[in-house]
Design a protein around this motif. Structure first.
Motif, PDB file in Angstrom:
ATOM      1  N   ALA A 101      -2.008  -2.683   7.013  1.00  0.00           N
ATOM      2  CA  ALA A 101      -0.702  -2.034   7.113  1.00  0.00           C
ATOM      3  C   ALA A 101       0.106  -2.716   8.207  1.00  0.00           C
ATOM      4  O   ALA A 101      -0.457  -3.330   9.119  1.00  0.00           O
ATOM      5  N   SER A 102       1.416  -2.620   8.085  1.00  0.00           N
ATOM      6  CA  SER A 102       2.299  -3.182   9.101  1.00  0.00           C
ATOM      7  C   SER A 102       3.378  -2.167   9.434  1.00  0.00           C
ATOM      8  O   SER A 102       3.589  -1.193   8.701  1.00  0.00           O
ATOM      9  N   ARG A 103       4.078  -2.406  10.542  1.00  0.00           N
ATOM     10  CA  ARG A 103       5.138  -1.500  10.979  1.00  0.00           C
ATOM     11  C   ARG A 103       6.502  -2.076  10.631  1.00  0.00           C
ATOM     12  O   ARG A 103       6.766  -3.258  10.853  1.00  0.00           O
ATOM     13  N   VAL A 104       7.341  -1.235  10.049  1.00  0.00           N
ATOM     14  CA  VAL A 104       8.706  -1.637   9.726  1.00  0.00           C
ATOM     15  C   VAL A 104       9.660  -0.572  10.257  1.00  0.00           C
ATOM     16  O   VAL A 104       9.265   0.576  10.505  1.00  0.00           O
ATOM     17  N   GLU A 116      -2.222   6.756   7.706  1.00  0.00           N
ATOM     18  CA  GLU A 116      -1.222   5.981   8.431  1.00  0.00           C
ATOM     19  C   GLU A 116       0.024   5.724   7.597  1.00  0.00           C
ATOM     20  O   GLU A 116       1.147   5.754   8.116  1.00  0.00           O
ATOM     21  N   THR A 117      -0.149   5.486   6.292  1.00  0.00           N
ATOM     22  CA  THR A 117       0.977   5.064   5.463  1.00  0.00           C
ATOM     23  C   THR A 117       1.438   6.093   4.430  1.00  0.00           C
ATOM     24  O   THR A 117       2.568   6.012   3.953  1.00  0.00           O
ATOM     25  N   ARG A 118       0.561   7.004   4.013  1.00  0.00           N
ATOM     26  CA  ARG A 118       0.853   7.948   2.929  1.00  0.00           C
ATOM     27  C   ARG A 118       1.253   7.204   1.650  1.00  0.00           C
ATOM     28  O   ARG A 118       2.085   7.697   0.880  1.00  0.00           O
ATOM     29  N   ALA A 138       4.759   2.943   9.153  1.00  0.00           N
ATOM     30  CA  ALA A 138       3.689   2.069   8.671  1.00  0.00           C
ATOM     31  C   ALA A 138       3.767   1.954   7.154  1.00  0.00           C
ATOM     32  O   ALA A 138       3.898   2.967   6.460  1.00  0.00           O
ATOM     33  N   VAL A 139       3.690   0.739   6.631  1.00  0.00           N
ATOM     34  CA  VAL A 139       3.674   0.512   5.189  1.00  0.00           C
ATOM     35  C   VAL A 139       2.439  -0.312   4.843  1.00  0.00           C
ATOM     36  O   VAL A 139       2.012  -1.174   5.618  1.00  0.00           O
TER      37      VAL A 139
END
Length: 281
Positions: free
Chosen positions: A5-8, A155-157, A25-26
């Motif tokens: 996952a990464s943060r945008v 974290e991302t759903r 988080a995506v």
């Protein structure tokens, strides 16, 4: 290797008015090529985690191999535009794969995930064995245990989870992916790598039940498929024929049994009810 996952940054617009900048988080979604003996079998979009499990599970549910031992070597190779699960087969499955490729050269495909005919979309499946019987409390316990183990999901759903449950052990394998089929293939690979099979446990899914998930469950040999969301009609017809108990629309307060209810010990139904509710329309 890409992160799971990464943060945008996004802009949140409230219904009542007003905006704010949000850090979210995506999940990662990357092309993953699955190759056997130097030839590409498929390219899937998947989460870049547990790819060893994915390669083995996908190869097994696709019928390329019959066990993890049929893959003599496996490595994950990074490319500029994606990842490759590079597998080398033992002689017998390697020869069978060559023959299979020769059979599918030439005919025009129907476009269904690479199968060469409409009949290929509904392959013959093994009928599962007697399997296990579970209680409602065990079903709810499996569902309750799955949530805290969904690390990427929390974290991302935005990802699916699949798991395998055994009596006395609980959830012995939990895998996540942007694709629900990929998540189950990863669980299958994990079970095979540990030397196990599906006969002594239950598959648990956070997604809807599509026919491909029933097919993968049948090949694993699991007799019960438990899911949070609803099944499709084709999935139910396939489960009926394969002898699989489908328990779905599973929530905190209730669940629904769609096929072969004798494996769910509700009010003694393993003794008093027939093995199926009958025809699935």
């Amino acid at each position: 290797m890409p992160e799971a996952a990464s943060r945008v940054t996004s802009i949140r617009v409230a219904r009542k008015g007003g905006t704010e900048e949000v850090l979210r988080a995506v999940p990662a979604e990357v092309p993953v090529a699955l190759t056997h003996d130097g030839s590409s079998y498929a390219v899937m979009l998947a989460s870049p985690v547990d790819l060893e499990d994915y390669g083995i599970g996908f190869s097994f549910t696709e019928g390329v191999v019959k066990s993890a031992a049929d893959i003599r070597d496996l490595e994950i190779v990074e490319h500029d535009d994606g990842l490759e699960v590079r597998m080398w087969l033992t002689p017998d499955p390697s020869r069978q794969l060559v023959a299979r490729r020769r059979r599918i050269l030439g005919p025009t495909g129907c476009g269904l995930c690479g199968v060469e005919s409409l009949e290929g979309a509904a392959p013959d499946l093994p009928v599962v064995g007697a399997g296990i019987t579970v209680s409602p409390s065990e079903i709810h316990a499996a569902l309750d245990a799955l949530g805290p183990l969904q690390v990427i999901g929390r974290e991302t759903r935005a990802v699916h989870a699949a798991a395998f449950w055994r009596r006395g052990e609980g959830l012995v394998a939990v895998r996540e992916d942007v694709g629900r089929h990929n998540a189950l293939d990863k669980v299958v690979g994990s079970i095979l790598r540990s030397g196990g099979n599906g006969a002594d446990g239950m598959v648990v899914l956070t997604s809807r039940v599509s026919v491909e998930l029933v097919q993968k469950t049948a090949r694993l040999g699991a007799s019960i498929l438990l899911a949070v969301s609803a099944p499709t009609s084709l999935a139910l017809r396939t489960a009926e024929a394969a002898g699989i108990t489908v328990v779905a629309v599973a929530r905190d307060d209730a669940f629904e049994i769609f096929t072969h209810p004798h494996r769910i010990a509700v009010d003694g139904n393993e003794k008093n009810r027939s093995e199926s509710f009958g025809h699935v329309a």
